[in-house]
Design an enzyme around this catalytic site. Structure first.
Site, PDB file in Angstrom:
ATOM      1  CG  HIS A  89      -2.277   1.255   1.195  1.00 59.13           C
ATOM      2  ND1 HIS A  89      -2.332   1.734   2.407  1.00 59.13           N
ATOM      3  CD2 HIS A  89      -2.698   1.697  -0.190  1.00 59.13           C
ATOM      4  CE1 HIS A  89      -3.436   2.444   2.039  1.00 59.13           C
ATOM      5  NE2 HIS A  89      -3.303   2.674   1.106  1.00 59.13           N
ATOM      6  CG  ASP A 145       8.514   8.239 -22.685  1.00 58.13           C
ATOM      7  OD1 ASP A 145      10.016   7.847 -22.183  1.00 58.13           O
ATOM      8  OD2 ASP A 145       7.754   8.666 -23.139  1.00 58.13           O
ATOM      9  CE1 TYR A 200       6.796  15.588 -21.481  1.00 55.86           C
ATOM     10  CE2 TYR A 200       6.265  15.801 -23.373  1.00 55.86           C
ATOM     11  CZ  TYR A 200       6.499  16.487 -22.526  1.00 55.86           C
ATOM     12  OH  TYR A 200       7.612  17.330 -23.478  1.00 55.86           O
TER      13      TYR A 200
END
Length: 129
Positions: free
Chosen positions: A20, A28, A118
């Site tokens: 958690h 990319d 991006y």
């Protein structure tokens, strides 16, 4: 041998170690990766595997309570922006340089072969209960 899900043993093992609040950067092929986080590099050729393929596979296996991406994705890569918007109605957008800075605190980086700009998202692991 596993029947389904993520078959890559390095990635499956790394996912099993997450807890958690841990960060997982799906990135990319061009994202700079600093020393520190565990890296599973899935890139084979430009575009393979794609950001969308890897993200979808990870989301089938992870509980995610939040996601952060670069604000620049909206203009530079509308396809990836739409994908993230579809998965994360409350996507946090920050400057790309800030996202790069957060990478060093990620527990895991999964590098794709994505060749569009991006196509990066920092996932924050949740808990199933």
């Amino acid at each position: 041998m596993k029947r389904s899900g993520i078959l890559n043993r390095h990635l499956a093992g790394a996912l099993a170690e997450l807890g958690h609040g841990d960060g997982v950067l799906v990135c990319d092929a061009g994202m700079p990766i600093p020393p520190g986080p565990r890296v599973v590099d899935l890139a084979f050729r430009a575009g393979t595997p794609s950001f969308a393929e890897v993200l979808d596979g990870l989301l089938d296996e992870l509980i995610v309570e939040g996601a952060t991406a670069a604000r620049e994705i909206r203009d530079a890569n509308p396809q990836a922006a739409a994908l993230l918007d579809g998965h994360f109605p409350r996507l946090d957008l920050i400057p790309h340089d800030d996202l790069k800075a957060l990478t060093s605190a990620a527990r895991l980086v999964v590098r794709t072969g994505e060749a569009r700009p991006y196509a990066n998202v920092l996932l924050r692991c949740g808990v199933f209960f």
